[in-house]
Design a protein around this motif. Structure first.
Motif, mmCIF file in Angstrom:
data_model
loop_
_atom_site.group_PDB
_atom_site.id
_atom_site.type_symbol
_atom_site.label_atom_id
_atom_site.label_comp_id
_atom_site.label_asym_id
_atom_site.label_seq_id
_atom_site.Cartn_x
_atom_site.Cartn_y
_atom_site.Cartn_z
ATOM 1 N N GLY A 7 11.407 14.982 -16.441
ATOM 2 C CA GLY A 7 11.746 13.928 -15.493
ATOM 3 C C GLY A 7 10.598 12.968 -15.298
ATOM 4 O O GLY A 7 9.798 12.747 -16.194
ATOM 5 N N TYR A 8 10.494 12.407 -14.095
ATOM 6 C CA TYR A 8 9.506 11.377 -13.813
ATOM 7 C C TYR A 8 8.762 11.696 -12.524
ATOM 8 O O TYR A 8 9.294 12.324 -11.625
ATOM 9 N N ARG A 9 7.542 11.253 -12.416
ATOM 10 C CA ARG A 9 6.807 11.309 -11.163
ATOM 11 C C ARG A 9 6.507 9.867 -10.774
ATOM 12 O O ARG A 9 5.915 9.120 -11.528
ATOM 13 N N ILE A 10 6.934 9.490 -9.595
ATOM 14 C CA ILE A 10 6.688 8.147 -9.092
ATOM 15 C C ILE A 10 5.844 8.269 -7.840
ATOM 16 O O ILE A 10 6.135 9.082 -6.969
ATOM 17 N N THR A 11 4.801 7.479 -7.760
ATOM 18 C CA THR A 11 3.925 7.479 -6.597
ATOM 19 C C THR A 11 4.040 6.141 -5.902
ATOM 20 O O THR A 11 3.914 5.093 -6.526
ATOM 21 N N LEU A 12 4.289 6.174 -4.623
ATOM 22 C CA LEU A 12 4.354 4.964 -3.810
ATOM 23 C C LEU A 12 3.249 5.067 -2.774
ATOM 24 O O LEU A 12 3.188 6.024 -2.019
ATOM 25 N N THR A 13 2.369 4.089 -2.777
ATOM 26 C CA THR A 13 1.262 4.075 -1.827
ATOM 27 C C THR A 13 1.414 2.844 -0.949
ATOM 28 O O THR A 13 1.621 1.745 -1.445
ATOM 29 N N TYR A 65 3.596 -1.822 -11.229
ATOM 30 C CA TYR A 65 4.044 -3.003 -10.505
ATOM 31 C C TYR A 65 2.882 -3.456 -9.647
ATOM 32 O O TYR A 65 2.496 -2.780 -8.696
ATOM 33 N N LEU A 66 2.282 -4.573 -10.004
ATOM 34 C CA LEU A 66 1.111 -5.063 -9.289
ATOM 35 C C LEU A 66 1.530 -5.833 -8.047
ATOM 36 O O LEU A 66 2.454 -6.637 -8.079
ATOM 37 N N LEU A 67 0.835 -5.587 -6.964
ATOM 38 C CA LEU A 67 1.104 -6.256 -5.707
ATOM 39 C C LEU A 67 -0.087 -7.091 -5.289
ATOM 40 O O LEU A 67 -1.220 -6.791 -5.621
ATOM 41 N N ASP A 68 0.161 -8.156 -4.562
ATOM 42 C CA ASP A 68 -0.903 -8.975 -3.986
ATOM 43 C C ASP A 68 -1.080 -8.578 -2.534
ATOM 44 O O ASP A 68 -0.147 -8.139 -1.874
ATOM 45 N N HIS A 69 -2.280 -8.744 -2.045
ATOM 46 C CA HIS A 69 -2.552 -8.449 -0.654
ATOM 47 C C HIS A 69 -3.441 -9.532 -0.084
ATOM 48 O O HIS A 69 -4.427 -9.914 -0.700
ATOM 49 N N GLU A 70 -3.073 -10.040 1.066
ATOM 50 C CA GLU A 70 -3.895 -11.025 1.742
ATOM 51 C C GLU A 70 -4.674 -10.318 2.847
ATOM 52 O O GLU A 70 -4.081 -9.838 3.808
ATOM 53 N N TYR A 71 -5.976 -10.226 2.668
ATOM 54 C CA TYR A 71 -6.800 -9.546 3.657
ATOM 55 C C TYR A 71 -6.966 -10.411 4.897
ATOM 56 O O TYR A 71 -7.042 -11.624 4.825
#
Length: 72
Positions: A7-13, A65-71
């Motif tokens: 199967g698959y392992r998906i990590t969401l942080t 999946y790359l995400l942007d973050h505005e500090y």
């Protein structure tokens, strides 16, 4: 943590912020989880030719999946 044997392992942080009692999570739409599972399964089941490889197309072994973050 156990090794993935099938199967698959998906990590969401993510980072949670509490905004008081007025913040309520939106309910999941009907079938949202099933559609997500089908999309992930299709992604990992579809062989892809690597741009710099001459070998036969292979199924992906990771999804990024790359995400942007505005500090603040």
């Amino acid at each position: 943590m156990k090794p993935v044997e099938a199967g698959y392992r998906i990590t969401l942080t993510y980072h949670l912020l509490y905004g008081g009692a007025a913040m309520r999570p939106a309910p999941l739409r009907r079938g949202a989880v099933e559609r997500l599972c089908a999309s992930v399964d299709a992604y990992f089941s579809t062989p892809v030719q690597s741009l710099y490889s001459t070998s036969a197309p292979q199924r992906p072994d990771r999804l990024t999946y790359l995400l942007d973050h505005e500090y603040t």
